[in-house]
Design a protein around this motif. Structure first.
Motif, PDB file in Angstrom:
ATOM      1  N   TYR A 111       0.973  -1.180  -0.073  1.00 31.34           N
ATOM      2  CA  TYR A 111       0.004  -0.201   0.048  1.00 31.34           C
ATOM      3  C   TYR A 111       0.815   1.093   0.020  1.00 31.34           C
ATOM      4  O   TYR A 111       1.862   1.266   0.578  1.00 31.34           O
ATOM      5  CB  TYR A 111      -0.855   0.024   1.138  1.00 31.34           C
ATOM      6  N   ALA A 112       0.523   2.263  -0.786  1.00 32.38           N
ATOM      7  CA  ALA A 112       1.284   3.670  -0.713  1.00 32.38           C
ATOM      8  C   ALA A 112       1.389   4.224   0.523  1.00 32.38           C
ATOM      9  O   ALA A 112       2.120   5.029   0.795  1.00 32.38           O
ATOM     10  CB  ALA A 112       0.651   4.417  -2.015  1.00 32.38           C
ATOM     11  N   SER A 113       0.285   4.068   1.342  1.00 33.39           N
ATOM     12  CA  SER A 113       0.126   4.893   2.701  1.00 33.39           C
ATOM     13  C   SER A 113      -0.680   3.951   3.515  1.00 33.39           C
ATOM     14  O   SER A 113      -1.332   2.957   3.168  1.00 33.39           O
ATOM     15  CB  SER A 113      -0.468   6.086   2.278  1.00 33.39           C
ATOM     16  N   ASN A 115      -3.072   5.339   5.358  1.00 33.56           N
ATOM     17  CA  ASN A 115      -4.370   5.646   4.979  1.00 33.56           C
ATOM     18  C   ASN A 115      -5.121   4.562   3.891  1.00 33.56           C
ATOM     19  O   ASN A 115      -6.081   4.290   4.069  1.00 33.56           O
ATOM     20  CB  ASN A 115      -4.574   6.977   4.480  1.00 33.56           C
ATOM     21  N   GLU A 116      -4.262   4.129   2.900  1.00 34.81           N
ATOM     22  CA  GLU A 116      -4.872   3.249   1.836  1.00 34.81           C
ATOM     23  C   GLU A 116      -5.023   1.855   2.581  1.00 34.81           C
ATOM     24  O   GLU A 116      -6.134   1.346   2.171  1.00 34.81           O
ATOM     25  CB  GLU A 116      -4.026   3.180   0.789  1.00 34.81           C
ATOM     26  N   LYS A 118      -5.816   1.488   5.830  1.00 35.29           N
ATOM     27  CA  LYS A 118      -7.022   1.542   6.507  1.00 35.29           C
ATOM     28  C   LYS A 118      -8.446   1.635   5.854  1.00 35.29           C
ATOM     29  O   LYS A 118      -9.232   0.992   6.344  1.00 35.29           O
ATOM     30  CB  LYS A 118      -6.768   2.961   7.258  1.00 35.29           C
ATOM     31  N   ASN A 119      -8.374   2.061   4.667  1.00 32.52           N
ATOM     32  CA  ASN A 119      -9.303   2.347   3.828  1.00 32.52           C
ATOM     33  C   ASN A 119      -9.707   0.946   3.253  1.00 32.52           C
ATOM     34  O   ASN A 119     -10.797   0.471   3.281  1.00 32.52           O
ATOM     35  CB  ASN A 119      -9.335   3.175   2.712  1.00 32.52           C
ATOM     36  N   GLU A 120      -8.907   0.050   3.082  1.00 32.25           N
ATOM     37  CA  GLU A 120      -9.144  -1.382   2.746  1.00 32.25           C
ATOM     38  C   GLU A 120      -9.863  -2.059   4.080  1.00 32.25           C
ATOM     39  O   GLU A 120     -10.858  -2.876   3.845  1.00 32.25           O
ATOM     40  CB  GLU A 120      -7.955  -2.005   2.135  1.00 32.25           C
TER      41      GLU A 120
END
Length: 172
Positions: A111-113, A115-116, A118-120
């Protein structure tokens, strides 16, 4: 886990070449002596390892000897969570895909971040398929049904009642 580097890639505030961290939770690039800079993707790896531990109730490389653990850490070879649990234990395929993407051996595949990542996890918790799962249309339809189960039942019952009223009205 991630370390700051100067413009030349030299680690700022590090302690020599010592390998620090819990084996299985440390990103492969931290074992790499090629001089590549360590970025926040190492933190993504550690978060993936933490998710792995939550899914399996054990560390990603539990059951291996220390030398094997260190070799697997350096190579980034971690068995999927479903292979690390007893047969009667079910690991959600969506979360397994998220954990394995976060623990990808190549930092570019993670994941790039945070946050990405977390969104998953939030997508899974809300009844959606995470992107890492690469769910097919049937799986997405199944998740749609599960998310809207009560509404679908109410709509079906309403249609049945309306149909029954129409039939009764025609009989009278």
């Amino acid at each position: 886990l991630a370390r700051q580097t100067d413009a030349c890639g030299k680690v700022l505030g590090g302690v020599g070449d010592a390998k620090r961290g819990t084996p299985g939770f440390v990103a492969p690039e931290l074992y790499d002596n090629s001089g590549h800079p360590v970025t926040t993707s190492a933190d993504i790896y550690a978060l993936g390892a933490l998710l792995y531990s939550l899914l399996t109730l054990s560390s990603p490389l539990a059951g291996y000897e220390l030398n094997d653990i260190l070799a697997k850490c350096a190579e980034g070879k971690v068995p999927p969570p479903s292979a690390a649990v007893p047969e009667y234990w079910s690991v959600p395929s969506a979360l397994e895909a998220v954990a394995m993407k976060a623990m990808a051996p190549d930092p570019k595949d993670r994941y790039a971040s945070v946050n990405e990542l977390k969104n998953e996890i939030v997508a899974f918790m809300n009844g959606y398929a995470p992107m890492a799962e690469q769910a097919n249309s049937l799986k997405k339809f199944e998740l749609f049904i599960l998310r809207h189960y009560a509404k679908i039942i109410i709509a079906m019952l309403t249609l049945m009642v309306i149909s029954l009223l129409v039939i009764l009205r025609q009989l009278v």
